[in-house]
Design an enzyme around this catalytic site. Structure first.
Site, PDB file in Angstrom:
ATOM      1  N   HIS A  62       0.829  -1.212   0.000  1.00 33.53           N
ATOM      2  CA  HIS A  62       0.000   0.000   0.000  1.00 33.53           C
ATOM      3  C   HIS A  62       0.866   1.267   0.000  1.00 33.53           C
ATOM      4  CE1 HIS A  62      -3.965   1.844   1.685  1.00 33.53           C
ATOM      5  NE2 HIS A  62      -3.273   2.762   1.037  1.00 33.53           N
ATOM      6  N   HIS A  64       1.403   5.255  -2.044  1.00 35.25           N
ATOM      7  CA  HIS A  64       0.926   6.265  -3.005  1.00 35.25           C
ATOM      8  C   HIS A  64       2.148   6.932  -3.625  1.00 35.25           C
ATOM      9  CE1 HIS A  64      -3.297   6.066  -1.633  1.00 35.25           C
ATOM     10  NE2 HIS A  64      -2.747   5.811  -0.453  1.00 35.25           N
ATOM     11  N   ARG A  66       1.873   9.009  -6.496  1.00 38.31           N
ATOM     12  CA  ARG A  66       1.421  10.352  -6.950  1.00 38.31           C
ATOM     13  C   ARG A  66       1.627  10.675  -8.422  1.00 38.31           C
ATOM     14  NH1 ARG A  66      -1.721  10.475  -2.719  1.00 38.31           N
ATOM     15  NH2 ARG A  66      -0.815  11.262  -0.794  1.00 38.31           N
ATOM     16  N   ASP A 154      -8.745   2.968  -3.174  1.00 38.37           N
ATOM     17  CA  ASP A 154      -8.177   3.525  -1.934  1.00 38.37           C
ATOM     18  C   ASP A 154      -8.038   5.042  -1.977  1.00 38.37           C
ATOM     19  OD1 ASP A 154      -6.791   3.020   0.717  1.00 38.37           O
ATOM     20  OD2 ASP A 154      -5.380   4.305  -0.341  1.00 38.37           O
ATOM     21  N   HIS A 181     -10.857   0.081   0.992  1.00 35.80           N
ATOM     22  CA  HIS A 181     -10.674   1.245   1.883  1.00 35.80           C
ATOM     23  C   HIS A 181     -11.980   1.317   2.667  1.00 35.80           C
ATOM     24  CE1 HIS A 181      -9.664   5.634   2.746  1.00 35.80           C
ATOM     25  NE2 HIS A 181     -10.941   5.549   3.065  1.00 35.80           N
ATOM     26  N   HIS A 234      -5.411  -0.629   5.722  1.00 37.66           N
ATOM     27  CA  HIS A 234      -5.204   0.240   6.899  1.00 37.66           C
ATOM     28  C   HIS A 234      -6.238   0.100   8.028  1.00 37.66           C
ATOM     29  CE1 HIS A 234      -7.991   2.685   4.539  1.00 37.66           C
ATOM     30  NE2 HIS A 234      -7.067   3.259   3.801  1.00 37.66           N
ATOM     31  N   ASN A 280      -6.078   9.342   7.126  1.00 39.94           N
ATOM     32  CA  ASN A 280      -7.384   8.708   6.983  1.00 39.94           C
ATOM     33  C   ASN A 280      -7.223   7.220   6.679  1.00 39.94           C
ATOM     34  OD1 ASN A 280     -10.168   8.814   6.985  1.00 39.94           O
ATOM     35  ND2 ASN A 280     -10.261   8.945   4.774  1.00 39.94           N
ATOM     36  N   ASP A 307       0.994   2.683   3.761  1.00 39.23           N
ATOM     37  CA  ASP A 307       0.062   3.738   3.326  1.00 39.23           C
ATOM     38  C   ASP A 307       0.835   5.046   3.117  1.00 39.23           C
ATOM     39  OD1 ASP A 307      -2.114   5.128   2.475  1.00 39.23           O
ATOM     40  OD2 ASP A 307      -3.229   5.027   4.357  1.00 39.23           O
TER      41      ASP A 307
HETATM   42  O1  DOR Z   1      -4.540   9.506   4.755  1.00 41.95           O
HETATM   43  C1  DOR Z   1      -4.701   9.030   3.657  1.00 41.95           C
HETATM   44  N1  DOR Z   1      -4.071   9.525   2.579  1.00 41.95           N
HETATM   45  N2  DOR Z   1      -5.567   8.023   3.502  1.00 41.95           N
HETATM   46  C2  DOR Z   1      -5.914   7.547   2.296  1.00 41.95           C
HETATM   47  O2  DOR Z   1      -6.691   6.627   2.233  1.00 41.95           O
HETATM   48  C3  DOR Z   1      -5.388   8.189   1.079  1.00 41.95           C
HETATM   49  C4  DOR Z   1      -4.098   8.857   1.330  1.00 41.95           C
HETATM   50  C5  DOR Z   1      -3.677   9.782   0.217  1.00 41.95           C
HETATM   51  O3  DOR Z   1      -3.769   9.392  -0.945  1.00 41.95           O
HETATM   52  O4  DOR Z   1      -3.215  10.890   0.522  1.00 41.95           O
END
Ligand code: DOR
Length: 425
Positions: A62, A64, A66, A154, A181, A234, A280, A307
């Site tokens: 998991h 990100h 970007r 997600d 999610h 998460h 989150n 995450d």
């Molecule tokens: O805190 C979070 N940030 N929770 C998520 O599910 C997405 C993530 C984000 O992409 O910034």
């Protein structure tokens, strides 16, 4: 390359092994795993791993990254490089980019960029619904053919149970994994932190724990109905852990992850409107932290994932209510997780298993192992090394971490990946 690693404390859950062993790497593969040592040293570069742990390259289910679209927060290059520094040789990239990874073209772009950069291996996760809007299924099969390892919306829940049911049914046809999610949007009601006394005191809108629990329950019920493969992202709440535990006891094939911040911090980190602690699902209470640890201990929670959610200036300059959620986690996950072994919550083997063998099993990839014949992807970790985290020095573009300035223990010293030895300290 003929590389010999000696004197290390080797931990390889895939072989149920923790002890001293020598490892010989030749031509990018593990040539010999010698429990008794005694490998011929002729012509080999030697790494003396005395006092260190030698573990398989970690796998983050998991992350990100970007790119495309939010390159000021992170790029595939910086994210995958930060991954290697944090010990992750494989990362799964969530689809909430711009455009969203909801079609084979974007999947191919991500794979091409990652391959060109040659940092950690990037496995894209495709969106469940077009544009992550929750209305229409994305072209899951085409994305799978293009290289997606799993599917998730997600960042957002799949609000409609009907769409989630269809996704699980359809993905089942080609045995694909759906990652949930789990957040009931009506109950969560755009809450920006955990709902409770503290949210009331701070005057911030709370998101109740039950928003997670209800959605986990729904998705497990739908997985049972459809026979689809479900993984819960998460997990942050006691109730969530309980629902997953009950499902596993009934023999359902659901799996789950939590993240280091959910067992390292409570909602108290938000006090003072600390935007770096906005995430989150939100940070929860001490009772939730204990339940997460118990879930890790008893196997309810299979995986520790980062995450990794890097953000740029917008995180620092906006009011708490408006700031984006997320923690830049790739470079701190291993240190924070090692504390679980230190506290006796997990054995070394269990801990490393939740970062290697278990995610590999869920993703069905033949990685996270030091078995002879496997590609040589491993770490040399100093489990005792203490350091004060300086977020500005992290490789990730996202400097948003609530652990900035804290003393952490356990550092990745070297990452062996792609035929190279990367030295970090
Ligand atoms: O805190 C979070 N940030 N929770 C998520 O599910 C997405 C993530 C984000 O992409 O910034």
């Amino acid at each position: 390359m003929r590389l010999l690693i000696i004197n290390g404390h080797v931990i390889d859950p895939s072989q149920n092994f923790a002890g001293s062993a020598e490892i010989l790497i030749e031509d990018g593969r593990i040539n010999t795993f010698a429990r008794e040592g005694g490998i011929n040293r002729t012509g080999a570069d030697i790494i003396d791993a005395g006092g260190m742990w030698v573990v398989p390259g970690l796998i983050d289910i998991h992350t990100h990254l970007r790119e495309p679209g939010f390159e000021h927060k992170e790029t595939i290059r910086t994210g995958a490089r930060a991954a290697l520094k944090g010990g992750f040789t494989t990362v799964c990239a969530m689809p909430n980019t711009n455009p969203v990874n909801d079609n084979a073209g974007i999947t191919e772009f991500i794979l091409k960029m990652a391959q060109a950069e040659g940092n950690a291996r990037v496995l894209p996760i495709g969106a469940v619904t077009k544009g992550q809007k929750g209305e229409e299924l994305a072209s899951l099969y085409a994305m799978r053919e293009a290289g997606c390892i799993a599917f998730s919306d997600d960042g957002r829940p799949v609000a409609s149970p009907v769409i989630m049911r269809r996704a699980l049914e359809y993905a089942k046809g080609f045995d694909a994994l759906i990652i949930s999610h789990a957040e009931d949007p009506a109950l969560a009601d755009s809450g920006v932190m955990n709902e409770g006394l503290l949210s009331a005191t701070l005057g911030l809108k709370g998101q109740p724990a039950v928003a997670e629990e209800v959605m986990i329950y729904r998705d497990i019920a739908l997985a049972e109905l459809t026979g689809g493969r479900l993984h819960i992202a998460h997990v942050s709440t006691k109730g969530g852990v309980r629902v997953i535990r009950q499902a596993k006891e009934r023999g359902l094939k659901v799996t789950a992850e939590t993240c280091p911040h959910y067992f390292s911090l409570t909602e108290d980190a938000v006090a003072g409107y600390n935007v770096n602690a906005k995430v989150n699902p939100p940070l929860r209470t001490a009772a939730d932290v204990e339940a997460i640890k118990e879930g890790l201990r008893d196997g309810t929670i299979d995986v520790i994932a980062t995450d990794h959610a890097p953000h740029g200036r917008e995180k620092r300059t906006r009011q708490f209510d408006d700031a984006p959620s997320g923690i830049s986690g790739l470079e701190t996950a291993l240190s924070l997780s090692l504390a679980l072994a230190g506290e006796g919550v997990l054995t070394e083997l269990e801990l490393i298993g939740k970062l290697t063998q278990n995610p590999a099993g869920i993703l069905r990839i033949d990685r996270g192992t030091l078995r002879e014949g496997a590609e040589a992807e491993l770490l040399i970790v100093d489990p005792q090394r203490r350091y004060v985290l300086d977020a500005e020095k992290m490789i990730s573009r996202g400097k948003n971490t609530p652990f900035d300035g804290m003393e952490l223990k356990g550092m990745v010293m070297k990452t062996v990946y792609g035929g190279k030895v990367l030295e970090w300290a």
